[in-house]
Design an enzyme around this catalytic site. Structure first.
Site, PDB file in Angstrom:
ATOM      1  N   GLU A 184     -25.660  46.240 -93.693  1.00 44.86           N
ATOM      2  CA  GLU A 184     -24.417  46.074 -94.454  1.00 44.86           C
ATOM      3  C   GLU A 184     -23.634  47.375 -94.514  1.00 44.86           C
ATOM      4  O   GLU A 184     -23.307  47.873 -95.588  1.00 44.86           O
ATOM      5  CB  GLU A 184     -24.730  45.567 -95.863  1.00 44.86           C
ATOM      6  CG  GLU A 184     -25.462  44.245 -95.817  1.00 44.86           C
ATOM      7  CD  GLU A 184     -25.603  43.603 -97.174  1.00 44.86           C
ATOM      8  OE1 GLU A 184     -25.764  44.342 -98.144  1.00 44.86           O
ATOM      9  OE2 GLU A 184     -25.514  42.384 -97.237  1.00 44.86           O
ATOM     10  N   GLU A 273     -28.225  37.348 -92.780  1.00 45.68           N
ATOM     11  CA  GLU A 273     -29.051  37.151 -93.980  1.00 45.68           C
ATOM     12  C   GLU A 273     -28.428  35.973 -94.698  1.00 45.68           C
ATOM     13  O   GLU A 273     -27.299  36.068 -95.171  1.00 45.68           O
ATOM     14  CB  GLU A 273     -28.991  38.361 -94.923  1.00 45.68           C
ATOM     15  CG  GLU A 273     -29.949  39.464 -94.619  1.00 45.68           C
ATOM     16  CD  GLU A 273     -29.829  40.622 -95.623  1.00 45.68           C
ATOM     17  OE1 GLU A 273     -29.485  40.384 -96.801  1.00 45.68           O
ATOM     18  OE2 GLU A 273     -30.061  41.763 -95.198  1.00 45.68           O
TER      19      GLU A 273
HETATM   20  C1  IPT Z   1     -28.313  42.010 -99.302  1.00 48.31           C
HETATM   21  C2  IPT Z   1     -29.099  43.134 -98.638  1.00 48.31           C
HETATM   22  O1  IPT Z   1     -28.779  43.300 -97.287  1.00 48.31           O
HETATM   23  C3  IPT Z   1     -30.579  42.914 -98.758  1.00 48.31           C
HETATM   24  O2  IPT Z   1     -31.247  44.081 -98.372  1.00 48.31           O
HETATM   25  C4  IPT Z   1     -30.930  42.541-100.156  1.00 48.31           C
HETATM   26  O3  IPT Z   1     -30.638  43.623-100.963  1.00 48.31           O
HETATM   27  C5  IPT Z   1     -30.136  41.344-100.583  1.00 48.31           C
HETATM   28  O4  IPT Z   1     -28.789  41.628-100.521  1.00 48.31           O
HETATM   29  C6  IPT Z   1     -30.356  40.922-102.003  1.00 48.31           C
HETATM   30  O5  IPT Z   1     -31.671  40.627-102.235  1.00 48.31           O
HETATM   31  S1  IPT Z   1     -26.701  42.508 -99.813  1.00 48.31           S
HETATM   32  C7  IPT Z   1     -25.824  41.036-100.291  1.00 48.31           C
HETATM   33  C8  IPT Z   1     -26.132  40.631-101.661  1.00 48.31           C
HETATM   34  C9  IPT Z   1     -24.382  41.313-100.192  1.00 48.31           C
END
Ligand code: IPT
Length: 953
Positions: A184, A273
């Protein structure tokens, strides 16, 4: 937990067949086009689940989690690699034991999963420092940029981790098919940095496509940097449409519709993700998070994403969450458990979410035309405006995929209507029902094995050619009407073996009408095609099926809790399965007449089976033997905190005398007391300050930063003065807000008569640091926020000598347990947490006794002898109510497995993973209880089983 050789060999053989080698002549490789990844020349829909090996400190159990992913139809696992987990100090890296990522990648290969490797350097993940080692806080140069200092540091990490990943890539016979750069990186906008990560990867031998996961749409890395320096081959997007407000599980997409954007025309749509659980920001408990992101959400959002955007690359965060053991947690968002409300619980138990992943994953796996589709004006018109359809079709086969859902995405009613469907094989009127926020992906014009599926309003879960016939498993909501039309050159013979199914043949169409109810079975023979056994179940019945590959072709199995692998040799089907009491039914070639179940330890057991009218083998599995767990008795206790006493010898402690720091946070008072500046990075830290008093001093003013849930305790000349809450994250999260200059203040009045004028007076401060902030917005201020004391002064007088400080944290890195397990409590420094420590001289008392401020340790041991060949995950439960008066560090056999207390979080049950836990032997439990006020200690404590099945990894 170890299997005997033959079973392992069989497993390896099966896996070798699953991660298929390249076709003869062509080098194994990973390519892609606008539709999908192409692995070894074959299109795949990537169905990946996120797993953090560092949150499961048990190599044996990595296999369990990955086998469970595979069994649910996942074909890949996404792995973050945590720099902090491997590196206690600059230049020092450890990849042994629970940090053996070679073994991790081998296990993925053996399990038959591809790997998305995500080594950061920054990973976020609610892990301490967002994956950055705390020593990086003392390195100049803004983290997540190309600035010198940081640059040398991250290159050091990449040159350690990249070669390991590189040798496990697909072209070298390994499972790694993608390499994700950074995490990100939407705010850094440092193209040179993003480019350098990729250049380093290539130089280290990474040849697979490089991806990155974008966060937040507008302003995201890949939309800004679609080409040129820093651009990656396959950018993807992160989507968390349900937010993290688990207290309100009825929420429906407060963060948007969760449709993954197409970023470029030359690459597949990649959900890098996609939300599959949630962090528990409001302390609602993970069961609520599992509800918030439960099967209803999964059906609606995942299926929408599949059909509306045509995404073919999915990585679900998390598939299994695990545990923030030791000091792994980033303190502001999570507590010990990182269960995440995921499909597999922290104790590795499948949930209804696992069932939904299986229904969807099997579909993606079985129906190949899904990997190449274009949007299509809907060919299926619902007779009721309450329902909407969206469609795609495969340009080669013409196969249509129609999503049916409520028009109003928030609708909760049930609507039934007729679809008027212009399908590739003709025009059909078929019934469909949508219950609330459900969504169905229906298929038309599909060559289903040797059959031709004209259309169906049941969903396809899977199908397999078994013993010269097709076995197909369809499903739908219990009670909902369904119709399936199959094409036959001539009238086939139809035998309804079970259930109420009406069959009619005319004009080449065999039409079956039914309501989804338990499991209907229809046998179709003749008609110019090979035989078909059609199984039509409800969602629940469908979820009882497992599809498993053998060298002799696929099998379907109904009934067990899990099927990990299978072999078919001669007339014996042998299943590595997890079972409880119940039915087991195997759909295998007719040559198979016998069934063996192999459980953990390689024990194999014959199950008596009979042939059913469906041609399957049906038998009964036995209940697992009950697991007897001992009571936790024989506790011994000892109070510590000798550091608080004036006469304590601190001569060997580190002098805290720096007058400068590389920290972007200027010190409020000197000397600099930041723990990281003195090499103490994790857990509790002690300070002792010496000053000559005038006698006129009235108070001590301190300030400590610990991260959320932290605290600090203060003694003067051996007398306890009280405690204060440690400061938290630098600021609210937007870059405009300046850091709070006074985050963790504490004023401690000096009681009359306590000072010794003209003599040495000793301040002792115990700071409970909770871990390090992440670096989500890449501004350094959060990540590099100090830990420990940040200001100290004596008030009420002028002219007293300055305070001379000493600091002491952890006594060194635990070679077995890694840098994050132990902090600097006295008991930790002298080994009271370790199993070999002799506590015979300690006072006999249970934890639930009166505590005085300071640190009290409790120890006991217990013997376990869990039933062999079973998987019985064990937990430790705290009875009573957690009190904010104390916090408890829990050590199992020397491993810090978590933290309990009223200020820590809602958690009362702590997972004790096998591997750390001796399932057949003696275990030592040690509790370090830090009390801020007089209190009754925690307790009673009990062991419990999260589950019990025959089988296991
Ligand atoms: C996303 C992150 O890439 C991941 O590492 C983790 O932190 C996750 O969120 C939350 O559990 S960031 C996303 C919420 C924009």
């Amino acid at each position: 937990m170890r299997r005997l050789l033959p079973v392992l060999l069989a497993l390896l053989l099966t896996c070798a067949a699953l991660v298929a080698p390249a076709r003869a002549g062509s080098a194994p490789e990973v390519t892609y086009d606008r539709y999908s990844l192409i692995v070894n020349g074959r299109r795949i829909v990537l169905q990946s689940a996120e797993f953090h090996y560092f949150r499961l400190p048990s190599q044996e159990l990595w296999r369990d989690v990955m086998e469970k992913f595979k069994a649910a139809g996942f074909n890949a696992v996404s792995l973050y690699f945590s720099w902090a987990y491997h590196s206690p100090a600059p230049g020092v890296y450890d990849f042994s034991g629970v940090r053996d990522v070679d073994r991790l990648l081998r296990t993925a290969r053996e399990t038959g999963l591809y790997v998305i490797a995500r080594p950061g350097p920054y990973i976020n993940a609610e892990s301490t420092g967002g994956g950055f080692p705390a020593w990086l806080k003392t390195v100049p140069g803004r983290a997540r940029s190309f600035e010198p200092g940081y640059r040398e540091a991250y290159r050091e990490w990449l040159h350690r981790i990249n070669p390991i990943i590189a040798r496990h890539q697909l072209p070298r016979g390994g499972p790694v098919i993608l390499y994700n750069a950074e995490n990100e990186y939407q705010v850094g906008t440092d193209a040179a940095y993003m480019q350098d990560i990729q250049d380093q990867a290539r130089a280290d031998g990474i040849t697979v496509p490089i991806t990155t996961n974008d966060c937040c749409d507008a302003g995201s890395w890949s939309s800004t940097w679609a080409s040129g320096p820093g651009a990656v081959q396959i950018p993807g997007v992160d989507d968390y449409p349900q937010s993290f407000e688990c207290a309100n599980p009825a929420l429906w997409g407060p963060w948007g519709e969760g449709l993954t954007e197409r970023l470029r025309d030359d690459i597949p749509v990649f959900a890098a993700e996609y939300q599959a659980g949630a962090i528990d920001v409001g302390n609602a408990g993970y069961d609520k998070c599992r509800e918030l992101t439960g099967p209803a959400f999964m059906k609606f959002f995942y299926k929408n994403n599949l059909i509306q955007t045509g995404a073919t690359m999915f990585s679900y965060y998390m598939g299994y969450g695990g545990t923030n053991w030791g000091w792994l947690a980033q303190p502001n968002d999570v507590y010990t458990s990182y269960d995440y409300g995921a499909a597999l619980t922290e104790a590795r138990r499948p949930t209804p979410k696992y069932d939904e992943f299986k229904r969807q994953g099997y579909f993606l796996e079985a129906v190949a035309p899904l990997a190449r589709t274009d949007a299509l004006a809907t060919p299926a018109v619902p007779g009721d405006a309450a329902l909407t359809t969206v469609a795609r079709a495969n340009p080669d086969t013409g196969t249509q995929f129609v999503l049916v859902r409520h028009t109003d995405r928030a609708a909760t009613g049930t609507d039934t209507t007729t679809l008027d469907w212009a399908a590739p094989d003709g025009r059909y009127q078929v019934p469909v029902r949508v219950k609330g926020r459900d969504a169905h992906v229906l298929v038309a014009g599909y060559d289903l094995g040797g059959q031709r599926l004209a259309v169906s309003t049941s969903e396809i879960m899977t199908h397999a050619a078994i013993g010269g016939r097709d076995v197909a498993l369809l499903y739908g909501t219990a009670g909902a009407p369904g119709a399936t039309v199959l094409r036959y050159p001539s009238a086939p013979s139809v035998k309804v073996l079970e259930g109420a199914v009406r069959a009619a043949y005319s004009g080449g169409d065999l039409r079956l009408d039914y309501a989804h109810d338990r499991l209907a079975r229809v046998l179709v023979t003749g008609g110019g095609r090979r035989p078909l056994l059609l199984l039509i179940g409800t969602d629940e019945e469908a979820a009882r099926f497992w599809r498993v590959s053998t060298a002799a072709g696929p099998l379907l199995v109904r009934g067990p809790e899990l099927v990990r692998s299978a072999t078919l040799r001669g007339d014996v089907v042998s299943l590595a399965a997890d079972t409880v009491a119940g039915e087991i039914e195997v759909f295998a070639p007719p040559s198979a007449t016998r069934l063996d179940l192999t459980a953990g330890q390689g024990a194999s057991e014959r199950v008596r089976v009979a042939r059913t009218p469906s041609g399957s083998l049906l038998g009964v599995t036995r209940a697992p033997a009950p697991a007897r767990l001992p009571e936790l008795t024989g506790w011994r206790a000892r109070a510590e905190a000798p550091e608080a006493a004036p006469g304590f010898d601190d001569s060997r402690w580190t002098a805290a005398d720096h007058t400068t720091t590389t920290s972007p946070h200027p010190p409020k008072t000197l000397p600099v007391l930041y723990a990281d500046d003195y090499g103490y990075h994790y857990g509790n830290v002690w300070y002792r300050g010496h000053f000559t008093a005038t006698g006129a001093e009235t108070g001590i003013d301190l300030n400590a930063i610990t991260g959320l849930r932290g605290t600090y305790l203060v003694w003067l000349n051996g007398r306890y003065l009280g405690a204060a809450a440690g400061g938290v994250q630098a600021d609210s999260g937007d870059q405009a807000t300046p850091p709070n200059p006074d985050p963790g203040p504490g004023h401690f009045a000096i009681p009359p008569g306590l000072l010794r004028p003209g003599a040495d007076n000793v301040l002792a401060v115990l700071v409970a640091n909770m871990g390090h902030n992440d670096d989500w917005i890449a501004d350094d201020l959060r990540f590099k926020q100090p830990r420990g004391l940040v200001a100290a002064s004596v008030s009420g007088t002028v002219g007293g000598t300055p305070i001379a400080w000493k600091i002491q944290g952890t006594a060194g890195t635990d070679a077995l347990r890694g840098p994050l397990s132990t902090g600097g409590l006295y008991g930790e420094r002298v080994g009271w947490h370790l199993p070999k420590y002799q506590d015979k001289a300690w006072r006999k008392t249970a934890p639930a006794t009166a505590l005085t401020p300071g640190v009290t340790w409790y120890r006991t041991s217990f013997r376990l002898d869990l039933p062999k060949g079973q998987d019985v995950p064990i937990g430790l439960r705290f009875g009573g109510d957690p009190s904010p008066a104390y916090r408890v560090l829990i050590f199992l056999n020397g491993w810090n497995v978590g933290q309990y207390g009223g200020d820590i979080g809602p958690q009362r049950e702590f997972s004790l993973p096998a591997g750390i836990l001796a399932e057949h032997g003696t275990n030592t439990l040690a509790l370090a209880v830090t009390a801020e006020q007089p209190a009754t200690g925690p307790g009673p404590l009990t062991l419990f089983a999260y589950g019990n099945v025959r089988g296991g990894p």
